[in-house]
Design an enzyme around this catalytic site. Sequence first.
Site, short mmCIF file in Angstrom:
data_model
loop_
_atom_site.label_atom_id
_atom_site.label_comp_id
_atom_site.label_asym_id
_atom_site.label_seq_id
_atom_site.Cartn_x
_atom_site.Cartn_y
_atom_site.Cartn_z
N LYS A 73 -0.09 -1.06 -4.75
CA LYS A 73 -1.18 0.06 -5.05
C LYS A 73 -0.33 1.35 -5.21
CE LYS A 73 -3.96 1.86 -1.55
NZ LYS A 73 -3.91 3.25 -1.79
N TYR A 102 1.06 -0.94 -0.11
CA TYR A 102 0.16 0.03 -0.03
C TYR A 102 0.82 1.13 0.03
CZ TYR A 102 -4.58 1.95 1.84
OH TYR A 102 -5.54 2.67 2.28
#
Lengths: 299, 299
Positions: free
Chosen positions: B163, B135
């Site tokens: 991501k 992330y």
Amino acid sequence: MTLFTGLSAFPLTPIDDEGQLKSELLQRFLERIVAAGADSIGLLGSTGGYAYLTPEERKRTLRAAVDCVAGRTPLVVGVGALTTDVAEDLARDARKAGADGLLLAPMSYQPLTDDEVFRHFEAVAAAGELPLCIYNNPGTTKFTFSPDLIARLAEISNVAAVKMPLPADSDYAGEMRSLRAVTPDGFAVGYSGDWGAKDALLAGGACWYSVVAGLLPEPALALTRASQAGNAAEAERIDHAFAPLWALFREFGSFRVMFTIAEILGLGRITPPRPILPLEPASRERVEVALRPLLQDAV
Amino acid sequence: MTLFTGLSAFPLTPIDDEGQLKSELLQRFLERIVAAGADSIGLLGSTGGYAYLTPEERKRTLRAAVDCVAGRTPLVVGVGALTTDVAEDLARDARKAGADGLLLAPMSYQPLTDDEVFRHFEAVAAAGELPLCIYNNPGTTKFTFSPDLIARLAEISNVAAVKMPLPADSDYAGEMRSLRAVTPDGFAVGYSGDWGAKDALLAGGACWYSVVAGLLPEPALALTRASQAGNAAEAERIDHAFAPLWALFREFGSFRVMFTIAEILGLGRITPPRPILPLEPASRERVEVALRPLLQDAV
């Protein structure tokens, strides 16, 4: 002398491998600070790893500290948290436990607006009712206080001080003039960032919020007193002895280096909370060398 | 389709004034996402306010979500924490509770080194044993992943995706080429930052990690499918309908705006965790106007 002046020493919070506070070791750190004659203790500041502890661990740590130092050295405690609810709870607890003052950093995940930080400080100051120092530490919180926001916060009755980071242009005197112009009389402007302490204090800074004083309170106090007295030559001499350590603080971050210092001083083997890693052996040797001038009587 | 592809919808975590999860409202959010046909749910991401919840609250939230969606829509859960110990515990719990994958952001207080982040991810990936998405969200974590670090992490067997934030130069294709060159086949490079989703997907991004899909999954899925199919004209048309909302996301932060959207949609009155403040009434009216093109059948 008010609470947020002179030398404020920030101890590590020693935690064992099972996540439990090593309260005897904490008290050993605190006894050294009291014996040296520091003006206050900054418990559970960034150096005390407050951000990595649960509220319950923080409350236990505060009680162990109060048991040790109450009535001897004023105790200021960090109550910063990612939510206002938790920070309010810690602030109420700090008062109940017998702390003398609060440090509040605007910890953040979603970047905060000025209004959010204002309302947060207002709520926590009201919950704690103790003198509160604005903990302005953009390197960890990622929030930068504008002079306007500091001025707004200084109007809250128990917001008594600000801990500033070192100014990028090193113009301490200019920054203090600007802040004093917009804050009430008696509002204390102090500094953190150990390598700038001499200049900050010589320029009239109210307080040195000191990482190194958590483990080396004596030479830190000598530097503080020489600077407060305006004895620039003596302050330069002591700061020069600290210089190799300041270089390592800047290279590795003072938090990591402090754990190594504790071990080198024979105070105990403690490690930083993961994900923070201890220094490698080669770096540890460099810390040993940097400490030599500070462990001699000369300082 | 693997886990980290297509549309991943990020719901809010609704908490009442006493700090308790409103599990029926959470399940209402989830039912909308399942009904729309989103490819996965990103529970307890930044939009789910994971950073503001205790580990216990997070575990309760995950169980309420699994009860609702198990076997219908894959569930990916955020296990980021300031300490490795807590993140490991959450990762183990996520597997036990029945999550399908993990999202891990390098939350930080003391700025982290690349080695610290690597060791942290290695430990949490081992603890969770589920497919894990890196992330990469510098806006909240203040940590920026270099391509080298992503490549090192992608060698960990269950680290399956990243991501990415929107690239400053909007060169999605170039960034993906660079990342694919240094990561194994099948490693999924997806994007967050809703206003860049169309371009990211049209350029071949594997996944849109979508804030807005937490509350408006249907138009978000329409945008996803059009972009995945390479239908640029249709994707542009839908993105254009979203444009007023993207502007408000950028102005106020999508986290704050999402609470207002929930209220406008009549799903429930919930407020962000303090210190985050809800939008002012005048801004709320602007959100209402921005939502109009999205609530018509046209999208």
